[in-house]
Motif scaffolding. Structure first.
Motif, PDB file in Angstrom:
ATOM      1  N   PRO A 155      13.563 -20.107  14.774  1.00 27.04           N
ATOM      2  CA  PRO A 155      12.745 -20.034  16.000  1.00 27.04           C
ATOM      3  C   PRO A 155      11.660 -21.107  16.050  1.00 27.04           C
ATOM      4  O   PRO A 155      11.400 -21.669  17.119  1.00 27.04           O
ATOM      5  CB  PRO A 155      12.145 -18.622  15.925  1.00 27.04           C
ATOM      6  N   MET A 156      11.040 -21.405  14.910  1.00 27.82           N
ATOM      7  CA  MET A 156      10.025 -22.454  14.907  1.00 27.82           C
ATOM      8  C   MET A 156      10.640 -23.819  15.198  1.00 27.82           C
ATOM      9  O   MET A 156      10.031 -24.661  15.861  1.00 27.82           O
ATOM     10  CB  MET A 156       9.283 -22.476  13.572  1.00 27.82           C
ATOM     11  N   LEU A 159      11.128 -23.981  18.962  1.00 28.23           N
ATOM     12  CA  LEU A 159       9.848 -24.223  19.633  1.00 28.23           C
ATOM     13  C   LEU A 159       9.395 -25.666  19.434  1.00 28.23           C
ATOM     14  O   LEU A 159       8.909 -26.315  20.379  1.00 28.23           O
ATOM     15  CB  LEU A 159       8.797 -23.254  19.090  1.00 28.23           C
ATOM     16  N   ALA A 160       9.527 -26.183  18.213  1.00 28.03           N
ATOM     17  CA  ALA A 160       9.136 -27.565  17.952  1.00 28.03           C
ATOM     18  C   ALA A 160      10.006 -28.539  18.732  1.00 28.03           C
ATOM     19  O   ALA A 160       9.533 -29.590  19.191  1.00 28.03           O
ATOM     20  CB  ALA A 160       9.215 -27.854  16.455  1.00 28.03           C
ATOM     21  N   GLU A 162      11.381 -27.933  21.683  1.00 29.64           N
ATOM     22  CA  GLU A 162      10.914 -27.892  23.071  1.00 29.64           C
ATOM     23  C   GLU A 162       9.621 -28.687  23.238  1.00 29.64           C
ATOM     24  O   GLU A 162       9.393 -29.310  24.282  1.00 29.64           O
ATOM     25  CB  GLU A 162      10.702 -26.441  23.509  1.00 29.64           C
ATOM     26  N   ALA A 163       8.778 -28.677  22.221  1.00 29.26           N
ATOM     27  CA  ALA A 163       7.497 -29.397  22.298  1.00 29.26           C
ATOM     28  C   ALA A 163       7.622 -30.858  21.891  1.00 29.26           C
ATOM     29  O   ALA A 163       6.636 -31.597  21.970  1.00 29.26           O
ATOM     30  CB  ALA A 163       6.471 -28.709  21.410  1.00 29.26           C
TER      31      ALA A 163
END
Length: 308
Positions: A155-156, A159-160, A162-163
């Motif tokens: 999950p991290m 998220l990374a 996407e960022a």
């Protein structure tokens, strides 16, 4: 006139029996104490040998060249080539090992420092402020201790991604800022070290909340700071899976991941055996320096809870 000596003899025999019994008990205590010390010392010696054997193997074999590694295996000494191996290690691939060491110190040193400050701020807030839902939120933080880091790595990563942080230093630094166990330790230390009367006196003198934390609470929490920092530094230095997931560029690798990559290609490049072993030895040095230099503060921090 005859004198009856039977009672005197009986008393003498009784005293002798009691003395013999006391002597026997003392001898058994000495024997039992000696046996206990032998057992404890033997157990400690076994644990010490088990703990130090891998490091001893590294020390012996990091000083060998490739010929001695295969010709004199195990703890058999060969020609001393430690400094030559270190020079070759830092020269290989334009000194990428030095870059890995610097990356590891960045991820572990700067990351652990920032994570420790965040943990202390959170623990201080949970310990000193009374707000709605405090215990429920604290319980939610404690649940984070039960979740393995490998479970949340994917999950991290998403998220990374996407960022736009994948394959950057921030992809490893930002997830390390949150340390639920550090928050727990910080709250425990705050409740034990920081008296509420002292904080209230500082507020009555006109100090703001940040000033109270920085000038009053933080100096009292120096053992907590060192303890949390050491735990976080060690965990970050040994962190392998998160950099493996987040990083693709070898120039961004920490030392553990870089050595893993070299170890994977040993069958194709056997000349790397000596470099991998020497690099493994050098990778232990930052941890040893951190623990030895901060040992006094760390030990006082761990035993503070036993002193009222």
């Amino acid at each position: 006139m005859a004198v009856d000596t039977a009672p005197v003899a009986t008393r003498t025999t009784a005293r002798a029996a009691r003395q013999a019994e006391r002597t026997g008990r003392a001898r058994r205590r000495r024997t039992s104490g000696w046996s206990s010390r032998v057992a404890v010392n033997t157990l400690l010696a076994v644990v010490a040998v088990y703990t130090l054997m891998p490091l001893s193997w590294l020390l012996v074999n990091a000083a060998k060249d490739n010929g001695d590694l295969f010709g004199r295996p195990g703890f058999r000494l060969g020609e001393f080539n430690l400094f030559t191996n270190i020079a070759d290690l830092f020269a290989y691939q334009d000194g990428v090992f030095g870059r890995w060491l610097a990356n590891g110190l960045l991820y572990s040193g700067v990351g652990a420092l920032a994570s420790t400050l965040v943990s202390l701020l959170a623990g201080y807030a949970f310990a000193t402020y009374d707000f709605a839902g405090r215990e429920k939120l604290y319980g939610l933080v404690l649940l984070g201790i039960l979740v393995p880091h490998t479970v949340i790595s994917l999950p991290m990563y998403l998220l990374a991604s996407e960022a736009g942080l994948v394959n950057t230093y921030w992809a490893v630094l930002i997830p390390g800022l949150v340390n639920p166990f550090g928050v727990y330790l910080a709250r425990v230390f705050c409740e034990a070290y920081v008296p509420g009367e002292t904080l209230e006196a500082a507020r009555m003198d006109g100090a703001g909340e940040l000033r109270v934390f920085r000038s009053v609470a933080l100096p009292m929490l120096s053992p907590a700071f060192v303890t949390i920092f050491l735990f976080t530094f060690t965990g970050s230095w040994n962190n392998f899976f998160l950099p493996l997931v987040m990083l693709n560029d070898s120039s961004l690798y920490p030392v553990g991941l870089g050595l893993f990559g070299w170890n994977a290609i040993l069958p194709q490049e056997p000349q790397l055996y000596a470099l991998v072993i020497t690099g493994s030895l050098l990778s232990v040095v930052p941890l040893a320096v951190a623990f030895l230099s901060l040992q006094r503060h760390w030990r006082s921090g761990l035993t503070a809870g036993a002193v009222k």
